[in-house]
Scaffold this motif. Sequence first.
Motif, mmCIF file in Angstrom:
data_model
loop_
_atom_site.group_PDB
_atom_site.id
_atom_site.type_symbol
_atom_site.label_atom_id
_atom_site.label_comp_id
_atom_site.label_asym_id
_atom_site.label_seq_id
_atom_site.Cartn_x
_atom_site.Cartn_y
_atom_site.Cartn_z
ATOM 1 N N UNK A 184 -3.216 -13.864 -57.327
ATOM 2 C CA UNK A 184 -3.879 -13.407 -56.111
ATOM 3 C C UNK A 184 -3.269 -13.968 -54.852
ATOM 4 N N UNK A 185 -2.965 -15.259 -54.864
ATOM 5 C CA UNK A 185 -2.394 -15.910 -53.688
ATOM 6 C C UNK A 185 -1.009 -15.362 -53.372
ATOM 7 N N UNK A 186 -0.151 -15.252 -54.380
ATOM 8 C CA UNK A 186 1.207 -14.769 -54.144
ATOM 9 C C UNK A 186 1.219 -13.291 -53.769
ATOM 10 N N UNK A 187 0.311 -12.510 -54.334
ATOM 11 C CA UNK A 187 0.223 -11.100 -53.953
ATOM 12 C C UNK A 187 -0.139 -10.962 -52.487
ATOM 13 N N UNK A 188 -1.104 -11.732 -52.021
ATOM 14 C CA UNK A 188 -1.498 -11.659 -50.614
ATOM 15 C C UNK A 188 -0.323 -11.982 -49.694
ATOM 16 N N UNK A 189 0.449 -13.005 -50.048
ATOM 17 C CA UNK A 189 1.600 -13.388 -49.223
ATOM 18 C C UNK A 189 2.658 -12.297 -49.209
ATOM 19 N N UNK A 190 2.907 -11.670 -50.359
ATOM 20 C CA UNK A 190 3.904 -10.602 -50.410
ATOM 21 C C UNK A 190 3.428 -9.358 -49.672
ATOM 22 N N UNK A 191 2.134 -9.063 -49.725
ATOM 23 C CA UNK A 191 1.610 -7.911 -48.989
ATOM 24 C C UNK A 191 1.711 -8.131 -47.485
ATOM 25 N N UNK A 192 1.613 -9.384 -47.055
ATOM 26 C CA UNK A 192 1.823 -9.664 -45.631
ATOM 27 C C UNK A 192 3.254 -9.330 -45.229
ATOM 28 N N UNK A 193 4.215 -9.669 -46.103
ATOM 29 C CA UNK A 193 5.602 -9.283 -45.839
ATOM 30 C C UNK A 193 5.734 -7.764 -45.749
ATOM 31 N N UNK A 194 5.070 -7.071 -46.656
ATOM 32 C CA UNK A 194 5.162 -5.612 -46.718
ATOM 33 C C UNK A 194 4.666 -4.974 -45.430
ATOM 34 N N UNK A 195 3.483 -5.360 -44.957
ATOM 35 C CA UNK A 195 2.909 -4.695 -43.786
ATOM 36 C C UNK A 195 3.726 -4.960 -42.531
ATOM 37 N N UNK A 196 4.281 -6.161 -42.402
ATOM 38 C CA UNK A 196 5.111 -6.451 -41.234
ATOM 39 C C UNK A 196 6.463 -5.754 -41.322
ATOM 40 N N UNK A 197 7.040 -5.708 -42.516
ATOM 41 C CA UNK A 197 8.337 -5.043 -42.665
ATOM 42 C C UNK A 197 8.236 -3.555 -42.365
ATOM 43 N N UNK A 198 7.168 -2.906 -42.825
ATOM 44 C CA UNK A 198 7.002 -1.483 -42.553
ATOM 45 C C UNK A 198 6.850 -1.224 -41.058
ATOM 46 N N UNK A 199 6.120 -2.100 -40.385
ATOM 47 C CA UNK A 199 5.971 -1.946 -38.934
ATOM 48 C C UNK A 199 7.304 -2.147 -38.226
ATOM 49 N N UNK A 200 8.101 -3.115 -38.682
ATOM 50 C CA UNK A 200 9.399 -3.370 -38.055
ATOM 51 C C UNK A 200 10.372 -2.220 -38.295
ATOM 52 N N UNK A 201 10.287 -1.596 -39.476
ATOM 53 C CA UNK A 201 11.129 -0.438 -39.753
ATOM 54 C C UNK A 201 10.736 0.774 -38.909
ATOM 55 N N UNK A 202 9.530 0.742 -38.343
ATOM 56 C CA UNK A 202 9.040 1.899 -37.607
ATOM 57 C C UNK A 202 8.589 3.012 -38.519
ATOM 58 N N UNK A 203 8.290 2.654 -39.771
ATOM 59 C CA UNK A 203 7.939 3.670 -40.758
ATOM 60 C C UNK A 203 6.487 4.094 -40.669
ATOM 61 N N UNK A 204 5.672 3.348 -39.947
ATOM 62 C CA UNK A 204 4.259 3.693 -39.848
ATOM 63 C C UNK A 204 3.713 3.215 -38.505
ATOM 64 N N UNK A 205 2.616 3.816 -38.104
ATOM 65 C CA UNK A 205 2.037 3.515 -36.791
ATOM 66 C C UNK A 205 0.896 2.517 -36.935
ATOM 67 N N UNK A 206 1.193 1.345 -37.470
ATOM 68 C CA UNK A 206 0.168 0.328 -37.633
ATOM 69 C C UNK A 206 0.574 -0.943 -36.915
ATOM 70 N N UNK A 207 -0.422 -1.623 -36.437
ATOM 71 C CA UNK A 207 -0.269 -2.992 -35.953
ATOM 72 C C UNK A 207 -0.817 -3.867 -37.073
ATOM 73 N N UNK A 208 0.052 -4.620 -37.760
ATOM 74 C CA UNK A 208 -0.422 -5.381 -38.924
ATOM 75 C C UNK A 208 -1.629 -6.264 -38.642
#
Length: 435
Positions: A184-208
């Motif tokens: 659970x702990x490691x999944x949460x940390x990796x999902x944080x990477x995912x949401x920020x990376x997608x925003x940086x790629x400009x692939x989605x219109x979200x503010x993490x």
Amino acid sequence: MTASTQQPHRIVIVGGGSGGLKLATRLGHQYRRDPTVSVTLVDAALTHVWKPLFHEVAAGTLDVHDDECDYIAHARAHHFTFVWGAMEGLDREARGIRVGAPRGGSDSEPRTIGYDTLVVAVGSVSNDFGVKGVAEHCFTLDSAEEAEEFRRDLFEAYLRTTPGSGERHPGALDVAIVGAGATGVELAAELDKMRHALAEYGACAIDPARDTRLIILERAPRLLPGLPTDLAEATRDQLERLGVETRLGEEVAEVVADGIHTRSGDFIPARFKVWAAGVAAPPFLSELGGLETNGRNQLVVKPTLQTTRDPSIFALGDCAACPTESGGQVPPRAQAADQQAGHLARAIPRHLAGQSLPEYTYRDRGSLVNVNDSAFGTIMGALLGNVTIEGWFARISYRWLYRSHQRALHGSRRALMLFLSDLVSRRTRPRLKLH
């Protein structure tokens, strides 16, 4: 019957996880020139992915196709036979296992595979403890396929978010993880990477920070029971710096389609729920050929790893209830499955020769957890005892666990080549799996 026509002693291993695949590899090499012994591995999947990496697969920070091991090719290279299928039953009198269609396979008739020595290494599945709604509304990370399904659904939800879409439904992009163990702990940390990376790629219109929420629920008063309290607190601090909420001492009462009800009366809205709160052996083991099982469906074994009611059947890893010297039970951890595979690789030849078998003794090598490339943990050894580590040494130790697994499967030379290949590919491929 002459020696040349005598049927070989059939060693059948069911389950190609960390322990099962290592054991098949070791025994395949050991008996590669011995026509009197055959080794067969049975698994419902066609490829192996190291289970401690499933949280990275779920977040897309690891492409499952880059790190999987093909059972068919591996079997050929390491001198054993691979059978694709799911174990469904056992006939101890006839010494045969019933193998049905694998997950996603065709509806073929079950086959019977004969054995003389059987090793059950089918791992574990999530334990929902009877909580209402878990099976219907929660994702689990019991297999690479399930981890990939979660990644795909969350990824597509992010991509469908368009600019100017108005106020979003509460919890529409939120992830609630039940269980504050390493997964659970490691999944949460990796999902944080995912949401920020997608925003940086400009692939989605979200503010993490504004549009997504990551929350961990744990009924115990602390996270990471395998680590010392100070390291658990340091891990929690790191998670909170990432924007991951932790709700400790919070028990789940019911899971519904749009969120989680807690025993305290709170409702946590979340479209995506991941259950990582406990493990049990697959339910079919509880009715497997009259073998003794416990309340978690685990096969009860002696210290020799032989089942209590049949000395020709062994069990290892998460599906085995193995006693410890202190009167407890070996914990369901990857290091235990790895140790038990090595033990059986030495013990099974003695079993075939009719000799007495050594008893397995669990050696706790410590625990490590990785949070956004900040690793925390303990290592245990005969010289230093229990040593707390963090920082760069902990990160290297964490990564070394996977490299050691690769070395056990492929040998030192190929493991080194895989390591070098990973270093090169990281410079050329995206940080996320984007399809």
